[in-house]
Enzyme design. Sequence first.
Site, PDB file in Angstrom:
ATOM      1  N   CYS A   1       0.859  -1.173   0.000  1.00 44.55           N
ATOM      2  CA  CYS A   1       0.000   0.000   0.000  1.00 44.55           C
ATOM      3  C   CYS A   1       0.897   1.225   0.000  1.00 44.55           C
ATOM      4  CB  CYS A   1      -0.902   0.016   1.239  1.00 44.55           C
ATOM      5  SG  CYS A   1      -2.044  -1.386   1.351  1.00 44.55           S
TER       6      CYS A   1
ATOM      7  N   GLY B   1      -1.033   0.727  -4.988  1.00 43.94           N
ATOM      8  CA  GLY B   1      -2.355   0.202  -4.671  1.00 43.94           C
ATOM      9  C   GLY B   1      -3.420   0.867  -5.508  1.00 43.94           C
TER      10      GLY B   1
ATOM     11  N   ASN C   1       0.843   0.318   5.828  1.00 43.78           N
ATOM     12  CA  ASN C   1       1.365  -0.491   4.736  1.00 43.78           C
ATOM     13  C   ASN C   1       2.095  -1.679   5.334  1.00 43.78           C
ATOM     14  OD1 ASN C   1       2.468  -1.455   2.285  1.00 43.78           O
ATOM     15  ND2 ASN C   1       4.286  -0.175   2.524  1.00 43.78           N
ATOM     16  N   GLY C   2       1.660  -2.879   4.992  1.00 47.03           N
ATOM     17  CA  GLY C   2       2.325  -4.064   5.520  1.00 47.03           C
ATOM     18  C   GLY C   2       1.324  -5.103   5.988  1.00 47.03           C
TER      19      GLY C   2
ATOM     20  N   TYR D   1      10.201  -4.903  -7.930  1.00 50.85           N
ATOM     21  CA  TYR D   1       8.911  -4.631  -8.576  1.00 50.85           C
ATOM     22  C   TYR D   1       8.113  -3.491  -7.978  1.00 50.85           C
ATOM     23  CZ  TYR D   1       4.044  -5.394 -10.024  1.00 50.85           C
ATOM     24  OH  TYR D   1       2.774  -5.233 -10.509  1.00 50.85           O
TER      25      TYR D   1
END
Length: 501
Positions: free
Chosen positions: A2, A28, A101-102, A257
């Site tokens: 995210c 995201g 995020n995570g 990526y």
Amino acid sequence: MCGIVGIVGKSNVNQALYDALTVLQHRGQDAAGIVTSHDGRLFLRKDNGLVRDVFHQRHMQRLVGHMGIGHVRYPTAGSSTSAEAQPFYVNSPYGITLAHNGNLTNVEQLAKEIYESDLRHVNTSSDSEVMLNVFAHELAQRGKLQPTEEDVFAAVTDVHNRCVGGYSVVAMITGYGIVGFRDPHGIRPIVFGQRHTDEGVEYMIASESVSLDVLGFTLIRDLAPGEAVYITEDGKLYTRQCATNPSLTPCIFEHVYLARPDSIIDGISVYKARLRMGEKLADKILRERPEHDIDVVIPIPDTSRTAALELANHLGVKFREGFVKNRYIGRTFIMPGQAARKKSVRQKLNAIELEFRGKNVMLVDDSIVRGTTCKQIIQMAREAGAKNVYFCSAAPAVRYPNVYGIDMPSAHELIAHNRTTQEVADLIGADWLIYQDLPDLIEAVGGGKIKIEQFDCAVFDGKYVTGDIDEAYLNRIENARNDASKAKTQAVSAIIDLYNN
């Protein structure tokens, strides 16, 4: 993965938050949200969709205030209904909103503790809401009418003691300030910076440095593992190490990526790391196939382009753009269902026939996860007239699930799981296949001026740095993550949403 952002400014921050989320859109595409604070009141807008679709003029006009946080989401845990969109909010203490995020690997234990001991209710299946309630509870334990930076850092310390996993977080304490913090292993990235205006200094916290660059902020630095930064509403900045035994083991897949090439993560240029990935791949090809007959190197847009260019340079082979990308189709890796991914590939890419006709083509991608996309792309290359199609992955074989915030599929959906390189080549239809070696990837990412001793490489080697992942845990996420289970969950959620509306 995210994207998160927080800004403490001197004027309304709604447009700056919007712009930052647009820059972080690659992290995201499932949902987006912004919350701002003004005169002790919160103003929130969040929904499913891209940033440009979630926020219209009427929403932006209501998002008033000199500080706020924002989030772009793709589903890492929970469903992809609008109820999972962030930021999340709790009214006690003070009124706290949080974006995350995570992924928390002990979320089941925490959810139980929150209900039985903390006496708090969690309304979604998102571990971000669990994180919010843990932070809110620990801050409430300080028992202060007005929290100080010491109270905030003490609460973050307690969060680290209770929460396990990979996470970077921004949270806004209504009327007081914004805090950002990073897990003790530094798995997920987070940076902060500043810019000078006529009214004074403004501060920004974000997932990637590129969002600071675009908005004219100067990068101060990454948060260290376990560290927190607290910026008060009137613009005072404090930092504190809040973990007992922090150690930097960042996720290497960010460089492969996830991150934009123009970002700097933990002092490492993502762009330079990808160039070095191309060099290492070229060296391996020359070792294993010194008599190769590659006529042209073609990247699969967009992430692999940097590595492919350097690979072609080192091989002394032509580099060509053989695929045209439809910019209005999302990243297939983060689409929430296999059917959607299959359908989108042909809509997303179209081959330029003259670059393929009668040639031995080396296709380069950043990684191979499910194999669905690259199989279709190889078929497209053959239909365009390629004589032979070779395939190169800038990353090693992805054999294990990610548990720290990347919604990679369950192990049985990973094409390389329990398969040899030749077996994968046969399945995707390549004449031959080259994977990056893991030591070469580590050297490529960590081979710059900034030296990092260890990376989280769990998707490649199955070694989970938090030390709490066993076969039972992987079996649980296998059941939760496989596409059939996810599709069923989304269908049920859609019916519920339809009924509620």
